[in-house]
Design a protein around this motif. Sequence first.
Motif, PDB file in Angstrom:
ATOM      1  N   ALA A  21       0.832  -1.215   0.000  1.00 41.87           N
ATOM      2  CA  ALA A  21       0.000   0.000   0.000  1.00 41.87           C
ATOM      3  C   ALA A  21       0.858   1.252   0.000  1.00 41.87           C
ATOM      4  N   VAL A  22       1.960   1.224   0.778  1.00 43.77           N
ATOM      5  CA  VAL A  22       2.859   2.396   0.795  1.00 43.77           C
ATOM      6  C   VAL A  22       3.495   2.598  -0.572  1.00 43.77           C
ATOM      7  N   ASP A  23       3.890   1.476  -1.208  1.00 42.50           N
ATOM      8  CA  ASP A  23       4.498   1.608  -2.549  1.00 42.50           C
ATOM      9  C   ASP A  23       3.504   2.198  -3.539  1.00 42.50           C
ATOM     10  N   ARG A  24       2.237   1.724  -3.500  1.00 47.48           N
ATOM     11  CA  ARG A  24       1.244   2.288  -4.424  1.00 47.48           C
ATOM     12  C   ARG A  24       0.988   3.771  -4.136  1.00 47.48           C
ATOM     13  N   GLY A  25       0.920   4.151  -2.868  1.00 52.54           N
ATOM     14  CA  GLY A  25       0.717   5.567  -2.527  1.00 52.54           C
ATOM     15  C   GLY A  25       1.851   6.435  -3.028  1.00 52.54           C
ATOM     16  N   LEU A  26       3.114   5.938  -2.854  1.00 51.41           N
ATOM     17  CA  LEU A  26       4.258   6.729  -3.350  1.00 51.41           C
ATOM     18  C   LEU A  26       4.213   6.848  -4.871  1.00 51.41           C
ATOM     19  N   GLU A  27       3.812   5.757  -5.544  1.00 50.65           N
ATOM     20  CA  GLU A  27       3.749   5.803  -7.003  1.00 50.65           C
ATOM     21  C   GLU A  27       2.707   6.817  -7.481  1.00 50.65           C
ATOM     22  N   ARG A  28       1.497   6.791  -6.855  1.00 50.66           N
ATOM     23  CA  ARG A  28       0.470   7.764  -7.235  1.00 50.66           C
ATOM     24  C   ARG A  28       0.904   9.190  -6.923  1.00 50.66           C
ATOM     25  N   ALA A  29       1.570   9.392  -5.777  1.00 50.74           N
ATOM     26  CA  ALA A  29       2.052  10.741  -5.443  1.00 50.74           C
ATOM     27  C   ALA A  29       3.078  11.223  -6.456  1.00 50.74           C
ATOM     28  N   GLY A  30       3.960  10.284  -6.945  1.00 44.33           N
ATOM     29  CA  GLY A  30       4.947  10.675  -7.956  1.00 44.33           C
ATOM     30  C   GLY A  30       4.277  11.066  -9.259  1.00 44.33           C
ATOM     31  N   GLU A  31       3.267  10.288  -9.676  1.00 42.87           N
ATOM     32  CA  GLU A  31       2.549  10.635 -10.914  1.00 42.87           C
ATOM     33  C   GLU A  31       1.853  11.990 -10.783  1.00 42.87           C
ATOM     34  N   ARG A  32       1.240  12.226  -9.656  1.00 43.03           N
ATOM     35  CA  ARG A  32       0.563  13.525  -9.462  1.00 43.03           C
ATOM     36  C   ARG A  32       1.556  14.675  -9.456  1.00 43.03           C
ATOM     37  N   LEU A  33       2.747  14.429  -8.821  1.00 40.86           N
ATOM     38  CA  LEU A  33       3.778  15.481  -8.814  1.00 40.86           C
ATOM     39  C   LEU A  33       4.263  15.773 -10.224  1.00 40.86           C
ATOM     40  N   THR A  34       4.399  14.713 -11.040  1.00 41.06           N
ATOM     41  CA  THR A  34       4.840  14.921 -12.433  1.00 41.06           C
ATOM     42  C   THR A  34       3.798  15.731 -13.214  1.00 41.06           C
ATOM     43  N   SER A  35       2.498  15.376 -13.061  1.00 44.59           N
ATOM     44  CA  SER A  35       1.446  16.126 -13.776  1.00 44.59           C
ATOM     45  C   SER A  35       1.378  17.575 -13.309  1.00 44.59           C
ATOM     46  N   LEU A  36       1.548  17.787 -11.989  1.00 44.11           N
ATOM     47  CA  LEU A  36       1.548  19.172 -11.498  1.00 44.11           C
ATOM     48  C   LEU A  36       2.730  19.951 -12.052  1.00 44.11           C
ATOM     49  N   GLY A  37       3.881  19.272 -12.196  1.00 40.54           N
ATOM     50  CA  GLY A  37       5.029  19.964 -12.792  1.00 40.54           C
ATOM     51  C   GLY A  37       4.757  20.373 -14.224  1.00 40.54           C
ATOM     52  N   LYS A  38       4.119  19.454 -14.997  1.00 40.88           N
ATOM     53  CA  LYS A  38       3.777  19.807 -16.386  1.00 40.88           C
ATOM     54  C   LYS A  38       2.769  20.959 -16.425  1.00 40.88           C
ATOM     55  N   LEU A  39       1.769  20.905 -15.522  1.00 41.02           N
ATOM     56  CA  LEU A  39       0.785  21.989 -15.483  1.00 41.02           C
ATOM     57  C   LEU A  39       1.432  23.318 -15.113  1.00 41.02           C
ATOM     58  N   TYR A  40       2.355  23.274 -14.156  1.00 41.73           N
ATOM     59  CA  TYR A  40       3.059  24.506 -13.771  1.00 41.73           C
ATOM     60  C   TYR A  40       3.846  25.069 -14.945  1.00 41.73           C
ATOM     61  N   ALA A  41       4.519  24.135 -15.679  1.00 47.80           N
ATOM     62  CA  ALA A  41       5.295  24.607 -16.834  1.00 47.80           C
ATOM     63  C   ALA A  41       4.405  25.213 -17.902  1.00 47.80           C
ATOM     64  N   SER A  42       3.142  24.681 -18.056  1.00 42.36           N
ATOM     65  CA  SER A  42       2.255  25.205 -19.098  1.00 42.36           C
ATOM     66  C   SER A  42       1.652  26.556 -18.733  1.00 42.36           C
ATOM     67  N   VAL A  43       1.467  26.829 -17.432  1.00 40.74           N
ATOM     68  CA  VAL A  43       0.868  28.106 -17.029  1.00 40.74           C
ATOM     69  C   VAL A  43       1.897  29.074 -16.466  1.00 40.74           C
ATOM     70  N   ASN A  44       3.156  28.720 -16.491  1.00 42.10           N
ATOM     71  CA  ASN A  44       4.191  29.629 -15.961  1.00 42.10           C
ATOM     72  C   ASN A  44       4.247  30.885 -16.816  1.00 42.10           C
ATOM     73  N   PRO A  45       3.977  32.070 -16.267  1.00 41.80           N
ATOM     74  CA  PRO A  45       3.990  33.283 -17.089  1.00 41.80           C
ATOM     75  C   PRO A  45       5.380  33.654 -17.590  1.00 41.80           C
ATOM     76  N   ASP A  46       6.436  33.101 -16.981  1.00 42.91           N
ATOM     77  CA  ASP A  46       7.794  33.449 -17.429  1.00 42.91           C
ATOM     78  C   ASP A  46       8.282  32.530 -18.533  1.00 42.91           C
ATOM     79  N   ALA A  47       7.531  31.431 -18.829  1.00 45.65           N
ATOM     80  CA  ALA A  47       7.979  30.516 -19.881  1.00 45.65           C
ATOM     81  C   ALA A  47       8.030  31.190 -21.248  1.00 45.65           C
ATOM     82  N   PRO A  48       6.965  31.972 -21.648  1.00 49.67           N
ATOM     83  CA  PRO A  48       7.058  32.620 -22.976  1.00 49.67           C
ATOM     84  C   PRO A  48       8.224  33.599 -23.078  1.00 49.67           C
ATOM     85  N   LEU A  49       8.685  34.141 -21.951  1.00 50.27           N
ATOM     86  CA  LEU A  49       9.790  35.115 -22.022  1.00 50.27           C
ATOM     87  C   LEU A  49      11.048  34.462 -22.578  1.00 50.27           C
ATOM     88  N   LYS A  50      11.250  33.161 -22.313  1.00 46.89           N
ATOM     89  CA  LYS A  50      12.438  32.474 -22.810  1.00 46.89           C
ATOM     90  C   LYS A  50      12.374  32.262 -24.314  1.00 46.89           C
TER      91      LYS A  50
END
Length: 524
Positions: free
Chosen positions: A425-454
């Motif tokens: 159960a702990v392994d599955r929870g860590l795996e789901r938390a990692g997937e959610r962290l990855t999706s949040l990172g992608k979402l942050y990168a897509s809405v980051n207002p400083d990304a178009p500046l680059k």
Amino acid sequence: MTDVDTDSNAKAYSVSELAFALKRTLEDAYGFVRLRAELSKVTHHSNGHVYLTLKDDRAAIDGVVWKGSVRNLSVRPEQGLEVIVTGKITTYPAGSRYQIVIETMEAAGVGALLAQLERLKVKLQAEGLFEASAKRALPALPAVVGVITSPTGAVIRDILHRIRDRWPCRVIVWPVVVQGETAAAQVANAIARFNALEPGGPVPRPDIIIVARGGGSVEDLWAFNDEALARTVFAGTIPLISAVGHETDTTLIDFVSDRRAPTPTAAAEMATPVLSELRAGIADLSARLHRGGGRMVEDRRGRVQNAGRALARVPDLVEMAGQRFDLVASRLGAGLARNVAAHETALVRAGARLTPMLLQQPQRIRAERLKGVGERLTASLERSVTLRRNELNRVCARLIPSLLQRPQQLQADALSRIAVRLRPAVDRGLERAGERLTSLGKLYASVNPDAPLKRGFARVERPDRSLVREGGSLVSGESVRLIFADQAREATIDGTPTSAAAAAPKPARPAKPAATPSAQGDLF
């Protein structure tokens, strides 16, 4: 078939040549004619032209009024109207007919004008413009009076003089012409503008309107028989008095207005009360009020006096009460003595029954009851203690060491089973938390207002750090802040570029970097 004789010198015209030659001849010979006739077969075409026939008792001629000339006619073409028209004679080559192209049209006489007026009156009456229920009541005390008339002449002077003598109020004069082709339109416009004024505005809204004009012939007063003017009067919300002409003159506006006055002076009298009469009336009402109040007070005083005479006198009421008090007071001593004697007798009778043994009997009964209850309570307590002691011994006998160790063994087994399930159960929870962290990172990168500046874009901000979303919201000379990927620069909207900035070459646009697997997640 015979040969055509070619020896004749007469020229052979074509039909078109002859028709157009006749057309030019008629137009040259009758380029301007003036006719008096009766209208018949009047047709108002959908394209704006009017086709009609002019006739008398022995002949008839077709006529046409082109769309551009219709608005300039003094009267509306109608069946049976006698008119005087001007225009030119021309032909219609396609039908071998001649006709008159009408440029002006006016009523031929008073009879025709009155006939046209009667038809218009019947039409407006059928629509309800003359109904008495539509008439508005005149204000009793107008503060502002609007007058629509000519600024010159005796009419305006008579009205102002009469209002000044009767009622001190504000008079607003709207100058118009009261005779001619433009008179009806100017009067209608003045009525509409008066009704459009807002209460409390810079120009006060009139409480009543007077439309006035002096006497004249039917032709002179004809502007006040206009249909559009009558409809404007009916549509207004301010009460209107018409004072057009003398007492015997009647125009269409008299039937639509809220009140008709025989003369302009009479209109001023209808619109305003007499201040001196109002003051006299108020004084008379005040005197009547005082007299009525005095009579009412006298009447109430008489009623009070009559009621007072019907009441008994105060000394009589006091003497009767005193007499009753004296009578009761004289009987009070004997009554108290009899009451004391009766109570004394009752006390002696009751005391004879009160012996020491009678008083001690309740105490003895309660003591015996208390002793019996104590004996039963002691026996009950002893039985209860014996039962509890035996039950405790039986329970202690069942508590053997194996029974005391069994709960500990059960808890150990439960912990072992939980530990086995916990790690997956702990392994599955860590795996789901990692997937959610990855999706949040992608979402942050897509809405980051400083990304178009680059990628070469810049963000425009005002000095208060608010974001500029539309260029139309900026004004010339306004200071803004341009945010780039590496730094921020200040700028001025529509500012004049410096010489160094104008001479500086445009930097080369960097080549677009190839997409790498690590950057494919940046979708902004």
